[in-house]
Design a protein around this motif. Structure first.
Motif, PDB file in Angstrom:
ATOM      1  N   TYR A  84      -8.449  15.221  -5.307  1.00 49.17           N
ATOM      2  CA  TYR A  84      -8.467  16.628  -4.883  1.00 49.17           C
ATOM      3  C   TYR A  84      -8.283  16.714  -3.365  1.00 49.17           C
ATOM      4  O   TYR A  84      -7.462  17.505  -2.861  1.00 49.17           O
ATOM      5  N   GLY A  85      -9.043  15.883  -2.629  1.00 41.76           N
ATOM      6  CA  GLY A  85      -8.974  15.930  -1.173  1.00 41.76           C
ATOM      7  C   GLY A  85      -7.614  15.521  -0.640  1.00 41.76           C
ATOM      8  O   GLY A  85      -7.089  16.150   0.291  1.00 41.76           O
ATOM      9  N   MET A  86      -7.008  14.487  -1.212  1.00 39.67           N
ATOM     10  CA  MET A  86      -5.685  14.046  -0.765  1.00 39.67           C
ATOM     11  C   MET A  86      -4.635  15.119  -1.017  1.00 39.67           C
ATOM     12  O   MET A  86      -3.777  15.388  -0.165  1.00 39.67           O
ATOM     13  N   ALA A  87      -4.675  15.723  -2.196  1.00 40.21           N
ATOM     14  CA  ALA A  87      -3.710  16.777  -2.510  1.00 40.21           C
ATOM     15  C   ALA A  87      -3.877  17.971  -1.568  1.00 40.21           C
ATOM     16  O   ALA A  87      -2.891  18.575  -1.124  1.00 40.21           O
ATOM     17  N   GLN A  88      -5.125  18.274  -1.249  1.00 39.13           N
ATOM     18  CA  GLN A  88      -5.394  19.392  -0.341  1.00 39.13           C
ATOM     19  C   GLN A  88      -4.869  19.086   1.065  1.00 39.13           C
ATOM     20  O   GLN A  88      -4.280  19.955   1.725  1.00 39.13           O
ATOM     21  N   LEU A  89      -5.052  17.861   1.532  1.00 40.81           N
ATOM     22  CA  LEU A  89      -4.558  17.490   2.854  1.00 40.81           C
ATOM     23  C   LEU A  89      -3.034  17.498   2.907  1.00 40.81           C
ATOM     24  O   LEU A  89      -2.438  17.921   3.906  1.00 40.81           O
ATOM     25  N   LEU A  90      -2.396  17.040   1.830  1.00 46.00           N
ATOM     26  CA  LEU A  90      -0.934  16.938   1.828  1.00 46.00           C
ATOM     27  C   LEU A  90      -0.259  18.288   1.627  1.00 46.00           C
ATOM     28  O   LEU A  90       0.758  18.579   2.264  1.00 46.00           O
TER      29      LEU A  90
ATOM     30  N   ILE B   5       8.104   7.490  -3.270  1.00 42.83           N
ATOM     31  CA  ILE B   5       8.574   6.221  -2.712  1.00 42.83           C
ATOM     32  C   ILE B   5       7.437   5.202  -2.652  1.00 42.83           C
ATOM     33  O   ILE B   5       7.623   4.017  -2.968  1.00 42.83           O
ATOM     34  N   SER B   6       6.236   5.639  -2.266  1.00 41.14           N
ATOM     35  CA  SER B   6       5.098   4.717  -2.197  1.00 41.14           C
ATOM     36  C   SER B   6       4.789   4.128  -3.564  1.00 41.14           C
ATOM     37  O   SER B   6       4.574   2.912  -3.702  1.00 41.14           O
ATOM     38  N   SER B   7       4.758   4.975  -4.583  1.00 41.18           N
ATOM     39  CA  SER B   7       4.434   4.486  -5.927  1.00 41.18           C
ATOM     40  C   SER B   7       5.529   3.569  -6.466  1.00 41.18           C
ATOM     41  O   SER B   7       5.230   2.545  -7.098  1.00 41.18           O
ATOM     42  N   VAL B   8       6.792   3.895  -6.198  1.00 37.77           N
ATOM     43  CA  VAL B   8       7.895   3.040  -6.668  1.00 37.77           C
ATOM     44  C   VAL B   8       7.855   1.681  -5.951  1.00 37.77           C
ATOM     45  O   VAL B   8       8.043   0.631  -6.588  1.00 37.77           O
ATOM     46  N   CYS B   9       7.610   1.687  -4.652  1.00 37.48           N
ATOM     47  CA  CYS B   9       7.534   0.420  -3.899  1.00 37.48           C
ATOM     48  C   CYS B   9       6.417  -0.468  -4.439  1.00 37.48           C
ATOM     49  O   CYS B   9       6.604  -1.675  -4.652  1.00 37.48           O
ATOM     50  N   LEU B  10       5.258   0.115  -4.673  1.00 38.07           N
ATOM     51  CA  LEU B  10       4.132  -0.654  -5.193  1.00 38.07           C
ATOM     52  C   LEU B  10       4.414  -1.154  -6.603  1.00 38.07           C
ATOM     53  O   LEU B  10       4.062  -2.285  -6.959  1.00 38.07           O
ATOM     54  N   PHE B  11       5.051  -0.312  -7.401  1.00 40.12           N
ATOM     55  CA  PHE B  11       5.420  -0.718  -8.759  1.00 40.12           C
ATOM     56  C   PHE B  11       6.346  -1.940  -8.723  1.00 40.12           C
ATOM     57  O   PHE B  11       6.151  -2.906  -9.480  1.00 40.12           O
TER      58      PHE B  11
ATOM     59  N   LEU C 121      -3.680   0.316 -11.295  1.00 39.24           N
ATOM     60  CA  LEU C 121      -4.487   1.544 -11.301  1.00 39.24           C
ATOM     61  C   LEU C 121      -4.418   2.300  -9.976  1.00 39.24           C
ATOM     62  O   LEU C 121      -4.334   3.541  -9.981  1.00 39.24           O
ATOM     63  N   PRO C 122      -4.444   1.639  -8.797  1.00 36.10           N
ATOM     64  CA  PRO C 122      -4.403   2.392  -7.535  1.00 36.10           C
ATOM     65  C   PRO C 122      -3.093   3.137  -7.275  1.00 36.10           C
ATOM     66  O   PRO C 122      -2.977   3.804  -6.242  1.00 36.10           O
ATOM     67  N   ILE C 123      -2.120   3.014  -8.169  1.00 31.77           N
ATOM     68  CA  ILE C 123      -0.889   3.801  -8.029  1.00 31.77           C
ATOM     69  C   ILE C 123      -1.039   5.173  -8.679  1.00 31.77           C
ATOM     70  O   ILE C 123      -0.367   6.134  -8.288  1.00 31.77           O
ATOM     71  N   PHE C 124      -1.935   5.307  -9.635  1.00 30.90           N
ATOM     72  CA  PHE C 124      -1.944   6.486 -10.505  1.00 30.90           C
ATOM     73  C   PHE C 124      -2.410   7.756  -9.814  1.00 30.90           C
ATOM     74  O   PHE C 124      -2.082   8.853 -10.270  1.00 30.90           O
ATOM     75  N   TRP C 125      -3.167   7.644  -8.729  1.00 27.55           N
ATOM     76  CA  TRP C 125      -3.556   8.868  -8.031  1.00 27.55           C
ATOM     77  C   TRP C 125      -2.329   9.549  -7.433  1.00 27.55           C
ATOM     78  O   TRP C 125      -2.254  10.792  -7.398  1.00 27.55           O
ATOM     79  N   MET C 126      -1.361   8.750  -6.976  1.00 25.78           N
ATOM     80  CA  MET C 126      -0.134   9.327  -6.419  1.00 25.78           C
ATOM     81  C   MET C 126       0.690  10.004  -7.511  1.00 25.78           C
ATOM     82  O   MET C 126       1.247  11.086  -7.310  1.00 25.78           O
TER      83      MET C 126
END
Length: 553
Positions: free
Chosen positions: A106-112, A301-307, A322-327
């Protein structure tokens, strides 16, 4: 309804939602046994750490176990201190971690995006992700690692947006905790996001005294445990680098090697029915990819790079990503406000189809009563109630609002949590728990008067339920390959017998004739032909779903 949902998009309502989620996550949490092998391993190491008061050197069944840094064990021991050494105590803080992740999403989405409706929708979508729910049911490092990574990135994003120095120091502290949870792999998630952000938003790196002090604090905290254990155990540094880091990346270590494409079907399956709206929305956009929102590009791009990075690594497990799924959750939530009503209606119907399949599956299993799984009447009743609630939401929530698919997705997540908990509580053996089996043994022989022997498999949960370490017979199974090079003496040989050794076979022969001896054999793997002559030494036998128990009263 639309006006009401605009009011729902507040911190107060989201806090209420998180409270409900926590209650649902905690319901029945201790009703099912520890699952082999990973959950049982973490639970037992934490128990031994609590009992020995040695918080520096993790041990599993009396043998040093330096595979992971200690934060997960520390957190679990706190749960044990509060709730006792049991399943609820072992898993309690996992649920806190999931709720914290939802707050941070929630906080990340609000900041972005500076949009509370998008932020709340992101949290709902995140809770609908099956991998997030799986991580809450199984004690491993992954849920805690994801929480520290998300917390660190939130603090970094907050510092970048608001300029608060305290957020910068918190960022470095949380990075250190991530390093103490799973090692350097945590940096991949953090640095990838930060580097992509700086490239897309064209932000230069300005180093201040606070960055230097924060980095020093991070280095001090993040390396503290490693330095102390290496000082006490010569050769451990080489073990960390060669065995625990490089071999996981480039070799077939720990029998977890998977092909490059391993994560592709998993990502598709674990993000259904969300995944297809992202490429569909980009395709129908009149702008080229580079002209879509910078925030969207950052997450994509961040999620694809990590994938791709984790696909290249040889060692793969589903929870590693799992740490990709928040994005992905935030990206999906944003697209829900861009796609057409027709697309959102398809998503609504998709969740109606999924909840229907879930109910029909449970009803069918309840009627057919197969041997491999038991569906209780209570589970069926819970499923009926959940279907009624889902139908009410489907009919009551205005189909025109962007949040509706996320609301239905979150309700499906609730159904998965409650039903899986109910099913596992009645099918422990099916889900690889030894609780029922050791309970059977405890009824026959008091805890202090028996010897449990496990053939060619490491069952870490046995001490939790029996009160004493089993004797593990080592033959060829990878779980019995223990790291004994750091032991200070030979006491470990009392509980780990190499039956490739004729002397140990002779000891086993003698032991099988003794009273109150229990031999546990994996039914699928069977017993070595050369040792089958030992079976008649046992007067009794009891079969479980995956295990055969031979014993003498």
């Amino acid at each position: 309804m639309g006006t009401m949902l605009s009011g729902v998009a507040t911190n107060r309502y989201y806090l209420f939602f998180l409270t409900v989620v926590l209650a649902i996550l905690l319901a029945g949490l201790g009703s099912y046994g520890l699952a082999e092998t990973s959950e049982a391993r973490y639970a037992e190491i934490s128990k031994e750490m609590l009992n020995s008061k040695d918080y520096l050197n993790p041990k599993l069944l009396g043998i040093f176990h330096f595979h992971k840094p200690p934060i997960t064990y520390y957190i679990t021991t706190v749960g044990y201190r509060i709730f006792g050494v049991n399943e609820f105590g072992a898993r309690f803080f996992l649920q806190i971690a999931i709720v914290l992740q939802m707050a941070l999403v929630y906080g990340m989405a609000q900041l972005l995006y500076n949009d509370r409706r998008i932020a709340i929708t992101s949290g709902l979508v995140y809770f609908a992700m099956p991998l997030v729910l799986i991580s809450s049911r199984n004690l491993t490092t992954d849920a805690y690692l994801t929480t520290f990574i998300l917390g660190a990135l939130y603090c970094w994003q907050y510092y970048t947006s608001k300029g608060k120095i305290v957020a910068l120091y918190l960022f470095y502290v949380l990075v250190a905790l991530a390093l103490l949870t799973k090692g350097p792999v945590a940096l991949l998630f953090i640095l990838t996001y930060i580097i992509v952000y700086k490239i897309i938003f064209k932000r230069s790196s300005k180093i201040s005294i606070h960055h230097i002090l924060g980095f020093g604090l991070c280095l001090l905290l993040g390396s503290s445990w490693y330095i102390m254990v290496v000082m006490n155990n010569p050769g451990l540094w080489h073990y960390f680098v060669e065995k625990q880091l490089l071999s996981r990346i480039a070799s077939h270590s720990f029998n977890r090697s998977k092909p490059f494409w391993f994560y592709i079907p998993l990502i598709i399956g674990l993000t259904l029915p969300w995944w297809w709206i992202i490429p569909q929305n980009f395709k129908r956009s009149t702008n080229k990819f580079l002209n879509i929102g910078r925030e969207d590009r950052l997450l994509l791009i961040s999620s694809v790079c990590l994938f791709l990075i984790f696909s290249v690594f040889k060692t793969k497990l589903v929870l590693y990503i799992l740490p990709i799924f928040w994005m992905l959750a935030i990206l999906v939530a944003v697209q829900l406000f861009k796609v057409t009503n027709a697309t959102r209606n398809i998503l609504n119907l998709a969740y109606a189809f999924l909840i229907g399949c879930l109910f029909l599956g449970i009803l069918g299993l309840w009627l057919l009563k197969p041997e491999f799984i038991q569906i209780s009447t209570a589970t069926l009743v819970i499923s009926i109630i959940l279907v009624i609630v889902f139908v009410a939401l489907f009919l009551y929530v205005d189909k025109g609002i962007p949040e509706k698919p996320a609301i239905l997705g979150a309700s499906f997540g609730v159904a998965l949590i409650l039903l899986s908990t109910s099913i596992m509580s009645h099918n422990g053996s099916t889900f690889n728990s030894t609780k029922e089996m050791i309970g059977f043994i405890n009824k026959i022989t008091p805890k202090e008067n028996k010897t449990i022997v496990v053939y060619d498999y490491l069952l870490s949960s046995i001490p939790v339920y029996s009160g004493d370490n089993p004797i593990t017979l080592k033959l060829r199974n990878n779980t019995t390959n223990r790291e004994v090079q750091f032991q200070k003496n030979q006491e470990w040989k009392d509980d780990l017998w190499d039956i490739n050794d004729a002397v140990m076979v002779s000891r086993l022969d003698s032991l099988t004739r003794s009273p109150n001896t229990y031999l546990i054999i994996n039914k699928k793997r069977g017993f070595k032909d050369e040792l089958k002559y030992l079976e008649p030494h046992f007067k009794n036998r009891q079969e479980f779903v995956k295990w055969l128990v031979l014993y003498n009263k």
